[in-house]
Each structure stands twice: as C-alpha cells, then as structure tokens.
Design a protein around this motif. Structure first.
Motif, PDB file in Angstrom:
ATOM      1  N   PHE A  20       0.832  -1.197   0.000  1.00  0.00           N
ATOM      2  CA  PHE A  20       0.000   0.000   0.000  1.00  0.00           C
ATOM      3  C   PHE A  20       0.873   1.257   0.000  1.00  0.00           C
ATOM      4  N   ASP A  23       2.287   1.945  -3.343  1.00  0.00           N
ATOM      5  CA  ASP A  23       1.254   2.540  -4.215  1.00  0.00           C
ATOM      6  C   ASP A  23       1.032   4.009  -3.868  1.00  0.00           C
ATOM      7  N   LEU A  24       1.003   4.273  -2.572  1.00  0.00           N
ATOM      8  CA  LEU A  24       0.685   5.624  -2.096  1.00  0.00           C
ATOM      9  C   LEU A  24       1.788   6.625  -2.445  1.00  0.00           C
ATOM     10  N   TYR A  25       3.020   6.262  -2.168  1.00  0.00           N
ATOM     11  CA  TYR A  25       4.115   7.220  -2.349  1.00  0.00           C
ATOM     12  C   TYR A  25       4.858   7.046  -3.668  1.00  0.00           C
ATOM     13  N   ALA A  26       4.653   5.937  -4.324  1.00  0.00           N
ATOM     14  CA  ALA A  26       5.214   5.684  -5.668  1.00  0.00           C
ATOM     15  C   ALA A  26       6.696   6.083  -5.767  1.00  0.00           C
ATOM     16  N   ASP A  28       8.335   8.191  -4.006  1.00  0.00           N
ATOM     17  CA  ASP A  28       8.651   9.551  -3.544  1.00  0.00           C
ATOM     18  C   ASP A  28       8.917   9.494  -2.032  1.00  0.00           C
ATOM     19  N   MET A  31       8.390  12.694   0.047  1.00  0.00           N
ATOM     20  CA  MET A  31       6.984  12.896   0.405  1.00  0.00           C
ATOM     21  C   MET A  31       6.613  11.964   1.562  1.00  0.00           C
ATOM     22  N   ILE A  35       5.084  13.219   5.096  1.00  0.00           N
ATOM     23  CA  ILE A  35       3.734  12.817   5.529  1.00  0.00           C
ATOM     24  C   ILE A  35       3.815  12.013   6.833  1.00  0.00           C
ATOM     25  N   GLY A  74      -3.582   5.120   7.982  1.00  0.00           N
ATOM     26  CA  GLY A  74      -3.498   4.676   6.591  1.00  0.00           C
ATOM     27  C   GLY A  74      -2.318   5.321   5.888  1.00  0.00           C
ATOM     28  N   TYR A  75      -2.129   6.631   6.111  1.00  0.00           N
ATOM     29  CA  TYR A  75      -1.000   7.318   5.468  1.00  0.00           C
ATOM     30  C   TYR A  75       0.336   6.761   5.944  1.00  0.00           C
TER      31      TYR A  75
END
Lengths: 134, 228
Positions: A20, A23-26, A28, A31, A35, A74-75
């Motif tokens: 997950f 997918d979220l940070y791809a 990065d 970032m 976060i 989740g983040y």
C-alpha cells in the motif's frame, strides 16, 4: 556515478503494509518522510485530546477525534490499526457510557503508541535514505 | 487542461498528500487550502474554482452543509474516511467520492471523472424560449430579452419593444435560460448579459434601466462582463 535503480529501491520495514505504501508514495520517499512526520504530530496531539475527552466523559467529542485520527494510520501504512480505530469509532455512539469505552480506549491507545514508535523509527530510516540520495 | 481547485480539509497529512497528488498530476492547480468550511465559503463567495476537494466531518459546519450553502457549487470530490456518507454523496451528485487514504491511481481516476464531467456540460443550443401569455404561446428570441423580473408567482419578460407577464417562477426560468447568456444577478432578476451597459456600485444598467445586484452575485457578474 550513483546507481539510480539502487537509490530508488527503498523498502519499507516489516510491520507496515508495504504494498500500500509503495502505491501511495510511488517511490517519492521525500513525500513519505514529510507525511509520516506530519502524521506523527497529528496523532500525538489527537491522543492527548482523546485522553481529555475520556476524562470528561464526552463520547461525541471522543468519536470526532478518533474519526480524525483514523486515516492518518493509513498514510503511515498501518491499515490494520486503522481498522481497529474504525471499530472503536463505531462503538462511540451517543448512548454509550464512557465507562464501557474506557478499557477499549486504553487498549487502543497502547496500540497507537506502539504504532507511533514504529513510524518514528521508519521516519529516521527515510531521513537517512533521503539524505544519502540528496 | 488544468483545473483550478481548492482543498477543504482539517487534517494536515490528508491535505498535504492531496496537494502533492495535484502537483504530480499536473491536472489540478490548488489555489487555496482551508481547515474549515466557513473559510472556504467566504473564499468561494469571491472566487470561482472548477473543483473542490471536500472533507465531510470538520470543525464547525460539515462538507454537506457547505454544499447546501453554495448557490453555484463547483464540481466536488468528497474525501472522507467513512463509507456511510456514500448515499448522501450520491444525493448531492458529487463528481467522486474518495475514501481516505487513497492512492495516486485512485486520485487520477477522480481527476479523469472531472474532465468527463466538464466535457459533459452541454453547449448552449437554444436561442429562444416560448412563454404562455393569455393562453397564447409567444416565441421570444434570447437576444431580444433585456431582463426577467420576478413578481411572486408571475414573471415579467422585458424586451426592447414590450413587456410580457407569464405565470411562472424565477427559479424555473433560471434553469430554462441557462446557457443563453443570462445570469441571475439578484433573487428577483435574471439579466441578459449581452445587453448590459454599465455596472455601478449595487446596480447593473440595462438599456437605461437600473437592476439591483446582490453582493453574492457580484464576482460572477464581473467575470461574465469580462472586467479586467
């Protein structure tokens, strides 16, 4: 010359929902670090607020704080904690007495604090990775 | 095509992620971020945007209440961590419903829907309307109408040559003349913007007639009149 494949291959630690997060940070990681840090700040503030609402026996305010905290896990790629938080939020209905929620809150609070420790550690790892890459 | 948008979100990490996704996509330019709906409401009173990323549960008024209070809401993408709001979201006809946390791919799906929604906006095809006056149907060319005035259960159409009174409501007429160059400038007036001669402090001048303008409509009027 730096090998770009090696540099981009950051692996999130065990305990996180790695797929997950990828997918979220791809990729990065800058970032991701930012976060994670803002999520930690948010959670610490929210846990303090939640403690206060438990003391004041204010179920609706407790539910609101819990609702706000939920996606933050989740983040941070801790989807199982997010599910536990959702379960607790569902129990915070207006006619529920705080005495019935207190034990569950303390149990959840412990899990949240463990999650925060894990995330803080990951933040350091991300920070080192980002510094090396800079 | 870049959409102009705002974020209404009280949770900082959620807003940060959304901001980054918008930047990465190159499809949405965020002009402002608000931590509560009241501030967003004040901003939207003065500024026009294409899309609003809107949280539902926030301190003060909720995202749904914000949508209720907007006369001309932009396209809305709801961002929430609760699935229970899906039915209400459907009722509000929002463009999409993103459940937090969402991935970049899911975000892009939403932006795609935004594009579709924009291209779905029908082009103005009609240039006339028919109104019923004293049992007869009368054809009015849009370009001939100066303004339309509410008279309770009746509506007055004012053209260069004469006035027509018909049994209808301004609200109903507003939707019928949408896309024909008309704009509601006051709760009782719809004006043909191509006939406007002047915009004064609280009035529009249409062929010598002074039409009152609501404060909430002023920005939209200035945009329609292309005032630089």
């Amino acid at each position: 010359m730096t090998d770009p494949i090696k540099v981009s291959a950051y692996r999130f630690s065990e305990g996180f929902d790695v797929r997950f997060l990828e997918d979220l940070y791809a990729g990065d990681t800058q970032m991701a670090e930012e976060i994670f840090l803002s999520s930690l700040d948010q959670l610490e503030e929210s846990i303090t607020m939640a403690d206060l609402h438990v003391i004041l026996k204010d179920t609706e305010s407790l539910r609101r704080v819990i609702h706000r905290m939920k996606p933050v896990f989740g983040y941070m790629g801790l989807l199982f904690v997010q599910e536990l938080v959702q379960h607790f939020e569902d129990r915070c209905v207006p006619d529920r007495r705080m005495e019935e929620l207190e034990n569950a809150w303390h149990y959840l609070r412990q899990i949240m604090c463990d999650a925060n420790r894990l995330t803080r550690k990951e933040c350091q790892k991300l920070n080192e990775f980002n510094r090396l890459r800079a | 095509m870049m959409h102009k948008g705002i974020i209404v979100e009280d949770l900082k990490p959620a807003a940060d992620i959304l901001m980054r996704f918008c930047q990465r996509s190159g499809a949405v330019g965020i002009s402002a971020h608000f931590l509560n709906a009241e501030d967003a409401l004040a901003y939207l009173d003065e500024h026009r945007v294409d899309v609003m990323f809107l949280d539902i549960e926030m301190p003060g008024i909720s995202g749904f209440e914000l949508m209720d209070r907007l006369e001309y809401p932009p396209q809305v993408i709801l961002t929430t961590s609760k699935t229970e709001y899906a039915y209400d979201a459907f009722q509000y006809n929002v463009t999409d419903y993103l459940r937090k946390p969402f991935t970049y791919d899911r975000f892009l799906e939403s932006v795609q829907k935004l594009r579709i929604a924009r291209s779905d906006v029908p082009e103005p095809a009609e240039d006339h309307i028919f109104i019923k006056v004293d049992g007869k149907l009368i054809r009015l060319e849009g370009r001939d109408i100066l303004y339309i005035e509410s008279m309770g259960d009746y509506v007055r159409f004012v053209t260069q040559q004469r006035k027509y009174i018909t049994h209808n409501t301004i609200k109903n007429i507003e939707s019928r003349v949408e896309g024909m160059g008309f704009l509601k400038v006051h709760r009782s007036y719809i004006v043909n913007m191509s006939q406007v001669d002047d915009l004064q402090d609280t009035n529009l001048i249409v062929k010598g007639v002074s039409i009152p303008v609501s404060k909430s409509h002023k920005l939209r009027i200035r945009q329609e009149l292309n005032i630089i």
